[in-house]
Design a protein around this motif. Structure first.
Motif, PDB file in Angstrom:
ATOM      1  N   ALA A   1     -76.203 -18.707 127.086  1.00 52.09           N
ATOM      2  CA  ALA A   1     -74.807 -19.125 127.247  1.00 52.09           C
ATOM      3  C   ALA A   1     -74.550 -20.485 126.621  1.00 52.09           C
ATOM      4  CB  ALA A   1     -74.437 -19.141 128.730  1.00 52.09           C
TER       5      ALA A   1
ATOM      6  N   ASP B   1     -74.245 -20.143 122.852  1.00 52.33           N
ATOM      7  CA  ASP B   1     -72.932 -19.589 122.508  1.00 52.33           C
ATOM      8  C   ASP B   1     -71.870 -20.697 122.512  1.00 52.33           C
ATOM      9  OD1 ASP B   1     -74.020 -17.046 122.374  1.00 52.33           O
ATOM     10  OD2 ASP B   1     -73.300 -16.435 124.356  1.00 52.33           O
TER      11      ASP B   1
ATOM     12  N   THR C   1     -68.153 -17.206 122.776  1.00 48.47           N
ATOM     13  CA  THR C   1     -68.238 -17.282 124.235  1.00 48.47           C
ATOM     14  C   THR C   1     -67.481 -16.166 124.941  1.00 48.47           C
ATOM     15  OG1 THR C   1     -66.327 -18.772 124.302  1.00 48.47           O
ATOM     16  CG2 THR C   1     -68.524 -19.791 124.182  1.00 48.47           C
TER      17      THR C   1
ATOM     18  N   SER D   1     -70.022 -13.906 126.462  1.00 42.67           N
ATOM     19  CA  SER D   1     -71.259 -14.521 126.947  1.00 42.67           C
ATOM     20  C   SER D   1     -71.709 -13.929 128.271  1.00 42.67           C
ATOM     21  CB  SER D   1     -71.080 -16.033 127.108  1.00 42.67           C
ATOM     22  OG  SER D   1     -71.224 -16.695 125.870  1.00 42.67           O
TER      23      SER D   1
END
Length: 419
Positions: free
Chosen positions: A85, A88, A101, A104
């Motif tokens: 995450a 991203d 995102t 994500s």
């Protein structure tokens, strides 16, 4: 300052610890970005701070994004599940190519993942995210899903994956998982329940760039069950073409597209069922705990080397999607399985390493006298090893010798070494 191009690697642990050296061989630098997630000590073992031009700590640096921006990375990639995450988000903030995102959560949370893949029209397991054990029991009763599988929504390595045949089993497994920390440094606010998939399990390692996917490794996987828990047994590398590889290929490409994995490595686990391939889970990162020397010996490439190719040699990598790798030798991963708590014995360990097809693995670093505990998941296995042979018979012979050693003398109850 170096004038070499630079890639930022978020949480370069587990297999991702190999990226810095591989980029270095191509004349590129790397920066390590530490997301602040609580990472297991064993996965940090091969991380070497001195391999990176800079180390940026997202929790402790005053302006981590500013520091990273000043390094002008061409890409931000994840080195492990812990960093998915954050990679991203940073790639998006810096305006460099990445997976974005928007999806994500679907690349980390297994319930969101299954829903996203279902929306794309691909088969997935029936799933329920629950904060109450009785909701799972009622769901399984209503839809006839017995037995069910319970697991944390965002962990890995068969962490607390439990097969439950009845309501009593669900309640016991739920109590172990719910509101407990998991192996990825997170906290299980809910529990994921899924129908038990019946069939043969496979996984596919891939590397993507600009939305085009190169599927490099097809593995047939065998796992064992112990008191309802899942332990890893063997993984066999298959040729790139054949049955069920061709069907797996089309399905995995669909999963990667559904989850928005346009750049970087992925590790996709699939069950081949009576209704065809069904997703178990997909990690938007390198396969964990890999000794790259194994795939390199069998195919001439590894997921690590191909990941680095995707960023440092995009024109060469662009020719790979749709092509098949050549299986030069038969390759099997064997995960050690400890029957009960004890200690590693010296002479049997030496005999395992002397087997004719033994190539390498984390067992290379396993010391006599090391305490081990009964294996209940991937994380409690004391190590893995690769068997490389000209024929499957050679590998089966040495695999049988390893399991015999585990039954007889590889693990002893007292810490004294055998000579």
């Amino acid at each position: 300052m170096s004038d070499r191009p630079l890639v930022a690697v978020v949480d370069p642990f587990s297999t991702g610890s190999q990226l810095a050296a591989e980029f270095g061989h191509r004349g590129w630098d790397t920066a390590a970005v530490l997301s602040g997630t609580c990472v297991r000590d064993g996965s940090r073992r091969d991380y070497r701070r001195e391999e990176y031009r800079a180390v940026i700590d997202m929790d402790r640096d005053g302006d981590p994004v500013g520091r990273l921006r000043a390094l002008a990375p061409t890409h931000v990639i994840t080195g492990s599940e812990w960093g998915v995450a954050t990679a991203d988000r940073l790639a998006e903030q810096l305006g460099v190519p990445g997976n974005g995102t928007a999806l994500s959560l679907s690349r980390r949370d297994k319930f969101a993942m299954a829903e996203r893949v279902r929306e794309a029209g691909l088969p997935v397991a029936a799933s329920l995210l629950a904060t109450n054990a009785e909701d799972i029991v009622a769901w399984a009763d209503r839809h006839g899903h017995w037995p069910v599988v319970l697991k944390p929504p965002a962990s890995a390595g068969s962490d607390e994956v439990t097969f439950c045949a009845d309501a009593e089993g669900v309640r016991a497994a739920f109590a172990r998982i719910h509101r407990r920390p998991n192996q990825m440094g997170g906290f299980n606010q809910a529990v994921l329940a899924q129908e038990r998939l019946v069939g043969e399990q496979y996984f596919v390692n891939s590397v993507s760039r600009d939305g085009r996917h190169h599927l490099h490794e097809f593995w047939r996987e065998r796992r064992a069950h112990r008191a309802g828990r899942v332990v890893y047994d063997t993984q066999d590398l298959l040729p790139a073409r054949g049955t069920p590889q061709d069907e797996l290929s089309a399905y995995v490409v669909g999963v990667l597209d559904a989850l928005g994995i346009a750049h970087g490595p992925a590790h996709t686990e699939v069950m081949m069922t009576a209704r065809g391939p069904v997703l178990v889970e997909c990690g938007a990162r390198l396969e964990g705990s890999v000794t790259s020397r194994g795939p390199l010996a069998a195919t001439g490439h590894s997921q690590v080397s191909l990941t680095v190719d995707a960023y440092t040699a995009p024109e060469r990598f662009a020719a790979l999607p749709g092509t098949a790798y050549t299986l030069r030798r038969h390759l099997r991963v064997v995960c050690l399985i400890v029957p009960e708590d004890g200690y590693v014995a010296e002479a049997p360990l030496r005999a395992v390493r002397a087997l004719p097809t033994y190539l390498c693995g984390s067992v290379d670093d396993l010391a006599p006298g090391t305490p081990v505990r009964a294996t209940t998941d991937l994380f409690s296995s004391p190590g893995h090893l690769y068997l490389l042979g000209r024929t499957p018979r050679e590998i089966e012979r040495d695999y049988a010798a390893i399991r015999a050693a585990e039954r007889d003398e590889l693990y002893q109850r007292s810490p004294q070494k055998r000579h």
